[in-house]
Design a protein around this motif. Structure first.
Motif, PDB file in Angstrom:
ATOM      1  N   LEU A 234      90.198  31.272 -63.273  1.00 16.28           N
ATOM      2  CA  LEU A 234      88.998  31.412 -64.088  1.00 16.28           C
ATOM      3  C   LEU A 234      88.980  30.391 -65.214  1.00 16.28           C
ATOM      4  N   ASP A 235      90.127  30.128 -65.815  1.00 15.43           N
ATOM      5  CA  ASP A 235      90.198  29.127 -66.883  1.00 15.43           C
ATOM      6  C   ASP A 235      89.802  27.752 -66.363  1.00 15.43           C
ATOM      7  N   ARG A 236      90.275  27.410 -65.174  1.00 14.86           N
ATOM      8  CA  ARG A 236      89.925  26.105 -64.604  1.00 14.86           C
ATOM      9  C   ARG A 236      88.444  26.044 -64.234  1.00 14.86           C
ATOM     10  N   VAL A 237      87.931  27.134 -63.682  1.00 15.71           N
ATOM     11  CA  VAL A 237      86.515  27.162 -63.303  1.00 15.71           C
ATOM     12  C   VAL A 237      85.617  27.051 -64.531  1.00 15.71           C
ATOM     13  N   SER A 238      85.966  27.777 -65.602  1.00 14.97           N
ATOM     14  CA  SER A 238      85.147  27.743 -66.812  1.00 14.97           C
ATOM     15  C   SER A 238      85.157  26.361 -67.458  1.00 14.97           C
ATOM     16  N   ALA A 239      86.249  25.619 -67.292  1.00  7.93           N
ATOM     17  CA  ALA A 239      86.306  24.267 -67.838  1.00  7.93           C
ATOM     18  C   ALA A 239      85.486  23.296 -66.997  1.00  7.93           C
ATOM     19  N   PHE A 240      85.417  23.534 -65.685  1.00  4.40           N
ATOM     20  CA  PHE A 240      84.727  22.610 -64.790  1.00  4.40           C
ATOM     21  C   PHE A 240      83.238  22.920 -64.645  1.00  4.40           C
ATOM     22  N   ALA A 241      82.855  24.197 -64.704  1.00  5.74           N
ATOM     23  CA  ALA A 241      81.482  24.601 -64.392  1.00  5.74           C
ATOM     24  C   ALA A 241      80.418  23.864 -65.197  1.00  5.74           C
ATOM     25  N   PRO A 242      80.582  23.650 -66.526  1.00  4.58           N
ATOM     26  CA  PRO A 242      79.528  22.946 -67.280  1.00  4.58           C
ATOM     27  C   PRO A 242      79.275  21.518 -66.786  1.00  4.58           C
ATOM     28  N   MET A 243      80.206  20.950 -66.038  1.00  2.63           N
ATOM     29  CA  MET A 243      80.006  19.600 -65.516  1.00  2.63           C
ATOM     30  C   MET A 243      78.981  19.579 -64.383  1.00  2.63           C
ATOM     31  N   GLY A 244      78.583  20.753 -63.906  1.00  2.00           N
ATOM     32  CA  GLY A 244      77.633  20.815 -62.810  1.00  2.00           C
ATOM     33  C   GLY A 244      76.306  20.151 -63.126  1.00  2.00           C
ATOM     34  N   TYR A 245      75.869  20.214 -64.387  1.00  2.01           N
ATOM     35  CA  TYR A 245      74.587  19.614 -64.759  1.00  2.01           C
ATOM     36  C   TYR A 245      74.655  18.092 -64.658  1.00  2.01           C
ATOM     37  N   ALA A 246      75.783  17.510 -65.086  1.00  2.00           N
ATOM     38  CA  ALA A 246      75.954  16.063 -64.964  1.00  2.00           C
ATOM     39  C   ALA A 246      76.010  15.652 -63.498  1.00  2.00           C
ATOM     40  N   LEU A 247      76.675  16.458 -62.676  1.00 13.03           N
ATOM     41  CA  LEU A 247      76.733  16.160 -61.245  1.00 13.03           C
ATOM     42  C   LEU A 247      75.346  16.244 -60.613  1.00 13.03           C
ATOM     43  N   ALA A 248      74.556  17.237 -61.040  1.00 11.64           N
ATOM     44  CA  ALA A 248      73.202  17.357 -60.512  1.00 11.64           C
ATOM     45  C   ALA A 248      72.359  16.144 -60.891  1.00 11.64           C
ATOM     46  N   ALA A 249      72.513  15.678 -62.130  1.00 14.11           N
ATOM     47  CA  ALA A 249      71.788  14.473 -62.549  1.00 14.11           C
ATOM     48  C   ALA A 249      72.227  13.277 -61.722  1.00 14.11           C
ATOM     49  N   GLY A 250      73.529  13.181 -61.458  1.00 18.95           N
ATOM     50  CA  GLY A 250      74.020  12.092 -60.624  1.00 18.95           C
ATOM     51  C   GLY A 250      73.456  12.150 -59.214  1.00 18.95           C
ATOM     52  N   ALA A 251      73.319  13.372 -58.672  1.00 16.93           N
ATOM     53  CA  ALA A 251      72.748  13.522 -57.332  1.00 16.93           C
ATOM     54  C   ALA A 251      71.296  13.051 -57.301  1.00 16.93           C
ATOM     55  N   LEU A 252      70.533  13.409 -58.320  1.00 21.29           N
ATOM     56  CA  LEU A 252      69.129  12.982 -58.370  1.00 21.29           C
ATOM     57  C   LEU A 252      69.021  11.469 -58.478  1.00 21.29           C
ATOM     58  N   ILE A 253      69.902  10.855 -59.268  1.00 22.91           N
ATOM     59  CA  ILE A 253      69.888   9.396 -59.401  1.00 22.91           C
ATOM     60  C   ILE A 253      70.227   8.745 -58.060  1.00 22.91           C
ATOM     61  N   ALA A 254      71.220   9.301 -57.365  1.00 19.73           N
ATOM     62  CA  ALA A 254      71.600   8.750 -56.062  1.00 19.73           C
ATOM     63  C   ALA A 254      70.457   8.865 -55.064  1.00 19.73           C
ATOM     64  N   PHE A 255      69.766  10.006 -55.063  1.00 16.42           N
ATOM     65  CA  PHE A 255      68.635  10.174 -54.151  1.00 16.42           C
ATOM     66  C   PHE A 255      67.509   9.196 -54.493  1.00 16.42           C
ATOM     67  N   ALA A 256      67.256   9.005 -55.786  1.00 13.53           N
ATOM     68  CA  ALA A 256      66.215   8.064 -56.192  1.00 13.53           C
ATOM     69  C   ALA A 256      66.568   6.644 -55.774  1.00 13.53           C
ATOM     70  N   LEU A 257      67.843   6.277 -55.934  1.00 12.81           N
ATOM     71  CA  LEU A 257      68.289   4.949 -55.513  1.00 12.81           C
ATOM     72  C   LEU A 257      68.127   4.781 -54.003  1.00 12.81           C
ATOM     73  N   ALA A 258      68.461   5.819 -53.264  1.00 11.30           N
ATOM     74  CA  ALA A 258      68.314   5.747 -51.813  1.00 11.30           C
ATOM     75  C   ALA A 258      66.861   5.560 -51.415  1.00 11.30           C
TER      76      ALA A 258
END
Length: 286
Positions: free
Chosen positions: A165-189
């Protein structure tokens, strides 16, 4: 070259999205305190869970807290409290405070917790606010200054689960940055593609595949959590209800993703069909 860049960008976007969506769900519904309280508050309305919860709260006010001479007077009141705890006017607030205190025990930084709470090495549920509600009813009925404990921790898991749980709670907030990266990758494609319909269709198909993968992963995670045993009846009921609620909530996110994937796939195929029809008359005119 443009086709290769577009294909790689789509794959990168799908990989990022595969991690981003579950991470954002965990952050919103488990890591964030307000989200956790809103997500778990309905669990306190389950009749079976309420009965076990009330029994645990009342049982914590044992004989050591009640003078022997008053046992005969207080015991019927405690039994009545066990039956009526969830109908008391203060129960909703006490249950909400129970969830908030439990969340802080499990997610707060160690330096911000009281010394006695920092010793908790497993997932815990703190029933102290509910016990305080029972103690107040007993005190009002008997004028006995019955003091509730500051904490009553019920173990929900093992130490290794706390570490996860400690590791998940530290990683989970990074999901928003990953989602932004996914949108940028799709736009580039989409920008780099020679056949943009293929990008739309590819993203849509990929999202549908991810939806299936998320479903399988959620089922596996829920099964793994359910198979763990804490040895406490209240904890087991809370865990089973929590897993069921989490599965239903994440399933809604998966459904939305599947709908988006289906729309993108259909849009790509329609764009391909329309583009093909436009080219046919042009070729015939020559």
């Amino acid at each position: 070259m443009r086709t290769f860049v577009s294909a790689v960008a789509v794959l990168i976007g799908l990989v990022l999205a595969a991690v981003a969506v579950p991470a954002m769900w965990v952050d919103r519904n488990i890591v964030q305190e307000d989200g956790f309280v809103a997500f778990t508050a309905p669990l306190g309305k389950d009749p079976v869970f309420q009965q076990r919860l009330a029994a645990a709260a009342v049982g914590s006010l044992g004989a050591e807290r009640i003078p022997a001479a008053l046992t005969g007077l207080v015991t019927p009141i405690l039994e009545s409290a066990a039956r009526s705890l969830t109908t008391m006017p203060g129960y909703p607030d006490a249950w909400t405070e129970t969830l908030r205190k439990s969340h802080r025990l499990n997610f707060a930084a160690p330096g911000t917790l009281p010394a006695e709470a920092e010793s908790a090495t497993s997932l815990t549920l703190d029933l102290a606010p509910l016990i305080a509600l029972v103690a107040k009813q007993v005190a009002d009925a008997t004028t006995l200054p019955l003091e509730a404990p500051d904490q009553l921790l019920i173990t929900l898991g093992q130490p290794e689960h706390r570490q996860i749980l400690d590791r998940v709670s530290a990683f989970a907030p990074m999901g928003y940055a990953l989602a932004a990266g996914a949108l940028i990758a799709f736009a580039l494609a989409f920008v780099a593609a020679r056949r943009r319909w293929a990008v739309l269709a590819g993203i849509g198909l990929g999202v549908l595949v991810l939806a299936g993968g998320w479903t399988l992963a959620a089922d596996a995670a829920g099964g793994a959590v359910t198979r763990t045993r804490s040895g406490n009846e209240v904890a087991e009921i809370f865990k089973s209800e929590f897993v069921a609620a989490a599965s239903a909530s994440f399933a809604q996110w998966i459904l939305v993703a599947a709908v988006v994937g289906g729309v993108l796939l259909a849009a790509g195929l329609v764009l391909r069909l329309v583009g093909g029809r436009r080219r046919v008359p042009a070729a015939g005119s020559r």
